[in-house]
Enzyme design. Sequence first.
Site, PDB file in Angstrom:
ATOM      1  N   GLU A  95      -1.185  -8.670   4.130  1.00 28.47           N
ATOM      2  CA  GLU A  95      -0.414  -7.972   3.490  1.00 28.47           C
ATOM      3  C   GLU A  95       0.814  -8.788   2.959  1.00 28.47           C
ATOM      4  O   GLU A  95       1.536  -9.488   3.657  1.00 28.47           O
ATOM      5  CB  GLU A  95      -0.082  -6.665   3.876  1.00 28.47           C
ATOM      6  CG  GLU A  95      -1.193  -5.455   4.197  1.00 28.47           C
ATOM      7  CD  GLU A  95      -0.684  -4.582   5.030  1.00 28.47           C
ATOM      8  OE1 GLU A  95      -1.268  -3.334   4.905  1.00 28.47           O
ATOM      9  OE2 GLU A  95       0.057  -4.500   5.879  1.00 28.47           O
ATOM     10  N   ARG A 109      -3.594  -6.172  -5.777  1.00 26.77           N
ATOM     11  CA  ARG A 109      -4.985  -5.322  -5.816  1.00 26.77           C
ATOM     12  C   ARG A 109      -6.018  -6.086  -6.452  1.00 26.77           C
ATOM     13  O   ARG A 109      -6.087  -5.843  -7.523  1.00 26.77           O
ATOM     14  CB  ARG A 109      -4.694  -3.598  -6.175  1.00 26.77           C
ATOM     15  CG  ARG A 109      -3.765  -3.107  -5.262  1.00 26.77           C
ATOM     16  CD  ARG A 109      -4.160  -2.884  -3.978  1.00 26.77           C
ATOM     17  NE  ARG A 109      -3.298  -2.007  -3.311  1.00 26.77           N
ATOM     18  CZ  ARG A 109      -3.407  -1.745  -1.828  1.00 26.77           C
ATOM     19  NH1 ARG A 109      -4.353  -2.746  -1.353  1.00 26.77           N
ATOM     20  NH2 ARG A 109      -2.925  -0.769  -1.150  1.00 26.77           N
ATOM     21  N   GLU A 138      -3.501  -8.344   8.261  1.00 26.41           N
ATOM     22  CA  GLU A 138      -4.322  -7.875   7.240  1.00 26.41           C
ATOM     23  C   GLU A 138      -3.856  -8.140   5.831  1.00 26.41           C
ATOM     24  O   GLU A 138      -4.349  -7.685   4.826  1.00 26.41           O
ATOM     25  CB  GLU A 138      -3.734  -6.298   7.296  1.00 26.41           C
ATOM     26  CG  GLU A 138      -4.177  -5.505   8.469  1.00 26.41           C
ATOM     27  CD  GLU A 138      -3.777  -4.170   8.840  1.00 26.41           C
ATOM     28  OE1 GLU A 138      -3.352  -3.585   7.622  1.00 26.41           O
ATOM     29  OE2 GLU A 138      -3.923  -3.507   9.684  1.00 26.41           O
TER      30      GLU A 138
END
Length: 209
Positions: free
Chosen positions: A162, A75, A160
């Site tokens: 991820e 993150r 995405e």
Amino acid sequence: MNKINSFKSDDIEIESTQRVFQGFFKIDLYRFNHALFAGGRSQTIQREIFERGHAVAVLPYDPKTRQVLLIEQIRIGALATKDNPWLLECIAGMADGSEDYPDVVRKEAKEEAGLELGELEFMLSYLSSPGGTTERLYLYLAQTDLSQVNVGGLYGLDEEGEDIKVHVMGVDEALARLASGEIDNAATVISLQWLALNEQRLQQQWNKE
């Protein structure tokens, strides 16, 4: 319990809204005034509001083993205040306009952990940061058999960006990581605290089934 709010939505006058940024996320400029506690109206206030839609999060929980599943991913926003921006989190995702939050929860669990969820228990919803965004998060606990989980398995959607790793741990270990400050993102903090308050009831409910 009586509500203590002094005002309601009718006490706000939206003078104008303007889309000032349109990208992966959106930003709208609000101009508004509102009723004052001392009487009268405020001057016109301007606020940029981050428009990202609403989101869901789910904490998979195995009542037989008292284990939970958390995922680990980077993150970048955490880098400003943490040495390690790889966070332990609940499974979560954007609702993308859907109001069928249980369906979104099950889709995200499959994508982020290869997981089929059992019975869902709605925990609560909350405003993530209402001074700057309209986003509301809807939190669920999921009765889940974690015995067959691919611990350490890697998941996520390449399109995405991820890169997600799966962890399974006992409730007590998860709460210890919470108490130490290692787990410090809002949805996961709230979900684990909710589980700590409600686990005894859930144990009685789910282990009888």
